[in-house]
Design a protein around this motif. Structure first.
Motif, PDB file in Angstrom:
ATOM      1  N   THR A 197       0.299   4.327   1.467  1.00 34.87           N
ATOM      2  CA  THR A 197       0.222   3.347   2.548  1.00 34.87           C
ATOM      3  C   THR A 197       0.330   1.929   1.985  1.00 34.87           C
ATOM      4  O   THR A 197      -0.322   1.588   0.995  1.00 34.87           O
ATOM      5  CB  THR A 197      -1.103   3.478   3.321  1.00 34.87           C
ATOM      6  N   LEU A 198       1.163   1.120   2.636  1.00 33.57           N
ATOM      7  CA  LEU A 198       1.401  -0.258   2.212  1.00 33.57           C
ATOM      8  C   LEU A 198       1.156  -1.192   3.381  1.00 33.57           C
ATOM      9  O   LEU A 198       1.752  -1.032   4.450  1.00 33.57           O
ATOM     10  CB  LEU A 198       2.835  -0.433   1.719  1.00 33.57           C
ATOM     11  N   VAL A 211       1.801  -4.822   4.799  1.00 29.46           N
ATOM     12  CA  VAL A 211       2.735  -5.932   4.606  1.00 29.46           C
ATOM     13  C   VAL A 211       2.310  -7.082   5.501  1.00 29.46           C
ATOM     14  O   VAL A 211       2.351  -6.966   6.732  1.00 29.46           O
ATOM     15  CB  VAL A 211       4.183  -5.520   4.932  1.00 29.46           C
ATOM     16  N   ALA A 248       2.207  -3.106   9.276  1.00 29.99           N
ATOM     17  CA  ALA A 248       2.770  -4.456   9.304  1.00 29.99           C
ATOM     18  C   ALA A 248       1.866  -5.404  10.066  1.00 29.99           C
ATOM     19  O   ALA A 248       1.399  -5.082  11.163  1.00 29.99           O
ATOM     20  CB  ALA A 248       4.156  -4.429   9.966  1.00 29.99           C
ATOM     21  N   ALA A 282       7.886   0.421  10.429  1.00 29.31           N
ATOM     22  CA  ALA A 282       6.431   0.328  10.319  1.00 29.31           C
ATOM     23  C   ALA A 282       5.770   1.448  11.123  1.00 29.31           C
ATOM     24  O   ALA A 282       6.076   1.636  12.294  1.00 29.31           O
ATOM     25  CB  ALA A 282       5.946  -1.026  10.812  1.00 29.31           C
ATOM     26  N   VAL A 298       9.128  -4.357   4.739  1.00 28.58           N
ATOM     27  CA  VAL A 298       8.888  -3.240   5.669  1.00 28.58           C
ATOM     28  C   VAL A 298      10.031  -2.238   5.603  1.00 28.58           C
ATOM     29  O   VAL A 298       9.817  -1.017   5.486  1.00 28.58           O
ATOM     30  CB  VAL A 298       8.706  -3.762   7.106  1.00 28.58           C
ATOM     31  N   ARG A 305       4.249   4.755   4.019  1.00 28.39           N
ATOM     32  CA  ARG A 305       3.668   4.533   5.342  1.00 28.39           C
ATOM     33  C   ARG A 305       3.307   3.047   5.426  1.00 28.39           C
ATOM     34  O   ARG A 305       2.460   2.565   4.684  1.00 28.39           O
ATOM     35  CB  ARG A 305       2.426   5.399   5.536  1.00 28.39           C
ATOM     36  N   VAL A 306       3.949   2.343   6.327  1.00 29.88           N
ATOM     37  CA  VAL A 306       3.832   0.882   6.373  1.00 29.88           C
ATOM     38  C   VAL A 306       2.952   0.447   7.535  1.00 29.88           C
ATOM     39  O   VAL A 306       3.122   0.902   8.678  1.00 29.88           O
ATOM     40  CB  VAL A 306       5.221   0.224   6.509  1.00 29.88           C
ATOM     41  N   ALA A 321      10.339  -0.469   2.131  1.00 28.28           N
ATOM     42  CA  ALA A 321       9.222   0.444   1.924  1.00 28.28           C
ATOM     43  C   ALA A 321       9.377   1.703   2.773  1.00 28.28           C
ATOM     44  O   ALA A 321       9.149   2.823   2.296  1.00 28.28           O
ATOM     45  CB  ALA A 321       7.908  -0.261   2.248  1.00 28.28           C
ATOM     46  N   ALA A 322       9.753   1.527   4.028  1.00 24.96           N
ATOM     47  CA  ALA A 322       9.946   2.685   4.905  1.00 24.96           C
ATOM     48  C   ALA A 322      11.056   3.585   4.374  1.00 24.96           C
ATOM     49  O   ALA A 322      10.938   4.815   4.387  1.00 24.96           O
ATOM     50  CB  ALA A 322      10.262   2.218   6.320  1.00 24.96           C
ATOM     51  N   ALA A 372       5.084  -9.825   8.116  1.00 26.71           N
ATOM     52  CA  ALA A 372       6.155  -8.872   8.426  1.00 26.71           C
ATOM     53  C   ALA A 372       7.146  -9.404   9.455  1.00 26.71           C
ATOM     54  O   ALA A 372       8.256  -8.878   9.568  1.00 26.71           O
ATOM     55  CB  ALA A 372       5.559  -7.556   8.916  1.00 26.71           C
TER      56      ALA A 372
END
Length: 313
Positions: A150-151, A153, A177, A192, A165, A174-175, A168-169, A156
């Protein structure tokens, strides 16, 4: 040629139009000239102008020219790119440290900074991409998160965070935002998994906790929040800052790293091709003539409209 000079450290009023000699062929071995059509206004430009990096730039004193992102036409050919090719790139301003940025009609560029602009991408869009995409990519490279991590951001809704975003996706993260009101749906379309509204830090942390009760594995801090976002990160997590003065002190064994985008022509070419194919979405908030650069800085500092302000040259 026309340039915009920082005449002293201070507010937008220190920016002044000036004239300098246009570069001539062969003056700098290994460098080529680009006649600019557009240049992006970045947060680093605002901070340099305000004197916040005076210690970092050391002996470089005003007057100097700001600007990193650019789009224009090649004056001198390079292998694979004939004269007249539409190109984009960014000047690594802090590495060059010669005070010759992109708020100018003609610039010097190293060939390895340049990527061709696809036919379906206009100059203003192209000028919004190079540094933002490179910064997002470098941040994700430094994090090196596994798929499914999980990130969080921040920023965003802006151009750097928006790229973070999407990259990463695409990498299987798993974003979560942090977004301006009205952008939540679009960011979910861009990848996201969760989107929370920006606001006071305690409210942001609470909203992130609702979405990810176990806390996130890492933060990409595109909006320069700094330490107030650390409570959202797991022990042994990671935190990417984009400016050194907003990098938090490490705690709970959280790894903190500050990143700076680096020119990478091959990666930029691929990114611009994806922008042309609508596989990646950037955001231009305003397009303004070079002569209105002071107003462009005022709008960027106000921050009410996320996205890149682009100067037409």
């Amino acid at each position: 040629m026309r340039v915009v000079e920082v005449t002293a450290y201070g507010g937008p009023e220190v920016l002044r139009m000036a004239r300098r000699p246009e570069p001539e062929a062969g003056e700098r071995p290994g460098m080529v000239r680009v006649r600019l059509k557009a240049a992006g206004v970045n947060q680093a430009d605002l901070r340099i102008r305000a004197g916040r990096y005076a210690d970092v730039v050391g002996p470089l004193k005003p007057p100097f020219v700001l600007g990193t992102d650019f789009a224009g036409k090649l004056i001198d050919p390079v292998p694979g790119l004939p004269a007249g090719t539409r190109v984009a790139g960014f000047v690594p301003w802090f590495e060059e440290l010669n005070g010759e940025g992109t708020y100018a009609e003609v610039i010097w560029s190293a060939p390895e900074w340049l990527a061709p602009i696809p036919d379906d991408v206009d100059y203003t869009v192209a000028a919004s991409v190079p540094l933002a995409a490179a910064t997002a990519q470098r941040g994700l490279d430094e994090l090196a998160l596994p798929q499914g991590a999980t990130l969080l951001v921040s920023g965003a809704s802006g151009v750097v965070g928006r790229f973070a975003v999407q990259f990463a996706a695409a990498a299987g993260l798993r974003v979560v935002a942090i977004a301006h009101e009205g952008d939540q749906h679009e960011l979910k379309v861009l990848g996201a998994e969760h989107s929370v509204l920006r606001g006071p830090h305690d409210e942001i942390i609470a909203r992130v906790a609702e979405a990810v009760p176990e806390r996130v594995d890492a933060v990409f801090d595109g909006a320069f929040h700094g330490a107030p976002l650390l409570p959202a990160v797991k022990d042994d997590g990671a935190f990417v800052a984009l400016v050194p003065d907003r990098a938090p002190a490490a705690e709970r064994n959280i790894r903190v790293v500050t990143v700076l985008g680096r020119p990478d022509a091959a990666r930029l070419k691929e990114t611009l091709e994806k922008v042309a194919a609508r596989e990646l979405i950037t955001r231009v908030s305003d397009v303004m003539p070079l002569e209105e650069v002071a107003e462009a800085h005022r709008r960027a500092e106000a921050g009410h409209r996320p996205g890149r302000i682009v100067l037409m040259i």
